[in-house]
Scaffold this motif. Sequence first.
Motif, PDB file in Angstrom:
ATOM      1  N   ALA A  59      37.599  37.593  45.413  1.00  0.00           N
ATOM      2  CA  ALA A  59      38.101  38.820  44.792  1.00  0.00           C
ATOM      3  C   ALA A  59      39.632  38.793  44.816  1.00  0.00           C
ATOM      4  O   ALA A  59      40.233  38.031  45.579  1.00  0.00           O
ATOM      5  N   PRO A  60      40.280  39.641  44.010  1.00  0.00           N
ATOM      6  CA  PRO A  60      41.747  39.692  44.043  1.00  0.00           C
ATOM      7  C   PRO A  60      42.296  40.261  45.347  1.00  0.00           C
ATOM      8  O   PRO A  60      43.315  39.797  45.848  1.00  0.00           O
ATOM      9  N   THR A  61      41.621  41.280  45.893  1.00  0.00           N
ATOM     10  CA  THR A  61      42.048  41.891  47.153  1.00  0.00           C
ATOM     11  C   THR A  61      40.828  42.383  47.918  1.00  0.00           C
ATOM     12  O   THR A  61      39.778  42.657  47.341  1.00  0.00           O
ATOM     13  N   PHE A  62      41.013  42.496  49.240  1.00  0.00           N
ATOM     14  CA  PHE A  62      39.971  42.991  50.129  1.00  0.00           C
ATOM     15  C   PHE A  62      40.558  44.055  51.054  1.00  0.00           C
ATOM     16  O   PHE A  62      41.738  44.008  51.393  1.00  0.00           O
ATOM     17  N   ALA A  63      39.717  44.983  51.475  1.00  0.00           N
ATOM     18  CA  ALA A  63      40.137  45.940  52.488  1.00  0.00           C
ATOM     19  C   ALA A  63      40.360  45.209  53.809  1.00  0.00           C
ATOM     20  O   ALA A  63      39.609  44.290  54.156  1.00  0.00           O
ATOM     21  N   ASP A  64      41.383  45.619  54.555  1.00  0.00           N
ATOM     22  CA  ASP A  64      41.807  44.878  55.747  1.00  0.00           C
ATOM     23  C   ASP A  64      40.722  44.763  56.812  1.00  0.00           C
ATOM     24  O   ASP A  64      40.492  43.673  57.357  1.00  0.00           O
ATOM     25  N   ILE A  65      40.074  45.876  57.167  1.00  0.00           N
ATOM     26  CA  ILE A  65      39.083  45.833  58.240  1.00  0.00           C
ATOM     27  C   ILE A  65      37.877  45.004  57.819  1.00  0.00           C
ATOM     28  O   ILE A  65      37.349  44.205  58.603  1.00  0.00           O
ATOM     29  N   PHE A  66      37.449  45.155  56.574  1.00  0.00           N
ATOM     30  CA  PHE A  66      36.347  44.333  56.090  1.00  0.00           C
ATOM     31  C   PHE A  66      36.730  42.856  56.128  1.00  0.00           C
ATOM     32  O   PHE A  66      35.900  41.997  56.472  1.00  0.00           O
ATOM     33  N   PHE A  67      37.965  42.554  55.782  1.00  0.00           N
ATOM     34  CA  PHE A  67      38.438  41.172  55.786  1.00  0.00           C
ATOM     35  C   PHE A  67      38.266  40.563  57.171  1.00  0.00           C
ATOM     36  O   PHE A  67      37.804  39.432  57.329  1.00  0.00           O
ATOM     37  N   SER A  68      38.631  41.335  58.200  1.00  0.00           N
ATOM     38  CA  SER A  68      38.493  40.860  59.571  1.00  0.00           C
ATOM     39  C   SER A  68      37.027  40.716  59.965  1.00  0.00           C
ATOM     40  O   SER A  68      36.620  39.700  60.540  1.00  0.00           O
ATOM     41  N   ASN A  69      36.211  41.717  59.646  1.00  0.00           N
ATOM     42  CA  ASN A  69      34.790  41.678  60.005  1.00  0.00           C
ATOM     43  C   ASN A  69      34.068  40.507  59.346  1.00  0.00           C
ATOM     44  O   ASN A  69      33.220  39.860  59.969  1.00  0.00           O
ATOM     45  N   ALA A  70      34.396  40.251  58.089  1.00  0.00           N
ATOM     46  CA  ALA A  70      33.729  39.167  57.369  1.00  0.00           C
ATOM     47  C   ALA A  70      34.012  37.823  58.030  1.00  0.00           C
ATOM     48  O   ALA A  70      33.101  37.016  58.253  1.00  0.00           O
ATOM     49  N   GLY A  71      35.277  37.573  58.345  1.00  0.00           N
ATOM     50  CA  GLY A  71      35.643  36.313  58.974  1.00  0.00           C
ATOM     51  C   GLY A  71      34.954  36.108  60.305  1.00  0.00           C
ATOM     52  O   GLY A  71      34.531  34.996  60.650  1.00  0.00           O
ATOM     53  N   LYS A  72      34.791  37.182  61.080  1.00  0.00           N
ATOM     54  CA  LYS A  72      34.137  37.088  62.386  1.00  0.00           C
ATOM     55  C   LYS A  72      32.641  36.850  62.264  1.00  0.00           C
ATOM     56  O   LYS A  72      31.987  36.536  63.265  1.00  0.00           O
ATOM     57  N   ASN A  73      32.112  37.014  61.062  1.00  0.00           N
ATOM     58  CA  ASN A  73      30.685  36.802  60.845  1.00  0.00           C
ATOM     59  C   ASN A  73      30.405  35.611  59.932  1.00  0.00           C
ATOM     60  O   ASN A  73      29.330  35.510  59.339  1.00  0.00           O
ATOM     61  N   GLY A  74      31.379  34.718  59.816  1.00  0.00           N
ATOM     62  CA  GLY A  74      31.161  33.455  59.119  1.00  0.00           C
ATOM     63  C   GLY A  74      31.270  33.503  57.613  1.00  0.00           C
ATOM     64  O   GLY A  74      30.875  32.558  56.940  1.00  0.00           O
ATOM     65  N   ILE A  75      31.811  34.611  57.068  1.00  0.00           N
ATOM     66  CA  ILE A  75      31.963  34.729  55.613  1.00  0.00           C
ATOM     67  C   ILE A  75      33.412  34.417  55.240  1.00  0.00           C
ATOM     68  O   ILE A  75      34.342  35.053  55.762  1.00  0.00           O
ATOM     69  N   LEU A  76      33.609  33.473  54.355  1.00  0.00           N
ATOM     70  CA  LEU A  76      34.946  33.149  53.878  1.00  0.00           C
ATOM     71  C   LEU A  76      35.296  34.066  52.719  1.00  0.00           C
ATOM     72  O   LEU A  76      34.561  34.144  51.729  1.00  0.00           O
ATOM     73  N   LEU A  77      36.421  34.762  52.841  1.00  0.00           N
ATOM     74  CA  LEU A  77      36.911  35.613  51.759  1.00  0.00           C
ATOM     75  C   LEU A  77      38.066  34.896  51.078  1.00  0.00           C
ATOM     76  O   LEU A  77      39.048  34.528  51.724  1.00  0.00           O
ATOM     77  N   VAL A  78      37.940  34.690  49.770  1.00  0.00           N
ATOM     78  CA  VAL A  78      38.937  33.958  48.992  1.00  0.00           C
ATOM     79  C   VAL A  78      39.665  34.932  48.077  1.00  0.00           C
ATOM     80  O   VAL A  78      39.043  35.570  47.219  1.00  0.00           O
ATOM     81  N   LYS A  79      40.973  35.034  48.254  1.00  0.00           N
ATOM     82  CA  LYS A  79      41.797  35.881  47.388  1.00  0.00           C
ATOM     83  C   LYS A  79      42.394  35.037  46.268  1.00  0.00           C
ATOM     84  O   LYS A  79      43.059  34.027  46.528  1.00  0.00           O
ATOM     85  N   LEU A  80      42.147  35.456  45.027  1.00  0.00           N
ATOM     86  CA  LEU A  80      42.755  34.822  43.862  1.00  0.00           C
ATOM     87  C   LEU A  80      43.362  35.900  42.983  1.00  0.00           C
ATOM     88  O   LEU A  80      43.051  37.092  43.128  1.00  0.00           O
ATOM     89  N   GLY A  81      44.209  35.509  42.056  1.00  0.00           N
ATOM     90  CA  GLY A  81      44.801  36.458  41.130  1.00  0.00           C
ATOM     91  C   GLY A  81      43.744  37.091  40.233  1.00  0.00           C
ATOM     92  O   GLY A  81      42.685  36.506  39.991  1.00  0.00           O
ATOM     93  N   GLU A  82      44.050  38.277  39.717  1.00  0.00           N
ATOM     94  CA  GLU A  82      43.080  38.990  38.879  1.00  0.00           C
ATOM     95  C   GLU A  82      42.687  38.175  37.648  1.00  0.00           C
ATOM     96  O   GLU A  82      41.531  38.202  37.213  1.00  0.00           O
TER      97      GLU A  82
END
Length: 203
Positions: free
Chosen positions: A100-123
């Motif tokens: 996604a282009p952006t993620f909410a900060d707390i979700f970003f942290s929670n996802a990483g701690k549960n093995g989910i890679l969040l990839v930020k790309l331009g819109e």
Amino acid sequence: MQPFKTLTSLAAPLDRTNVDTDQIIPKQFLKRIERTGYGDFLFFDWRQTPDGKPVADFVLNDPRYAGAHILIAGKNFGCGSSREHAAWALSDFGFRCVIAPTFADIFFSNAGKNGILLVKLGEEEVGILLSNAQTIPGYKLTVSLEDQTLTDGQGFSAKFEVDPFRKFCLLEGLDDIGLTLRHATELDTYEAQHDEAVWLKAK
């Protein structure tokens, strides 16, 4: 936690912005005490009608995307309340990467701690991926965490940034407990010394 190195998978397009955690996992399912089983309720209110019938045009009900481990979404994904259950639901359903282009900060942290890679790309880049996933049958993406690259078989290629510590944890499959257990020997030694000191003091 399962290590994340390279993933090649079908990509499911969720062309919506501001997807909040109450839509990812509605509040009525937060009473469970387990961390598993939440995948059945992922996007519950979008996947079915009030009378329990599947919403035919919702992406996760579309057989073309069955088995997808990559989700593509609009900006501000994971906004709303800080519930870690949102990451549990995505992981339990089978998603290992969200783009996604952006993620909410707390979700970003929670996802990483549960093995989910969040990839930020331009819109614009995310728009291309959404379009490809919607129009190209069997559209797949390859995500390399080691190289920090995202590619497809259509000529698309992009680099993404990732925090070095989060990258290390994902590559090694380490959640907070796993990180602590890396120091199990030192912790045992400290506890033994502490107990001995308390015993000697009590004599």
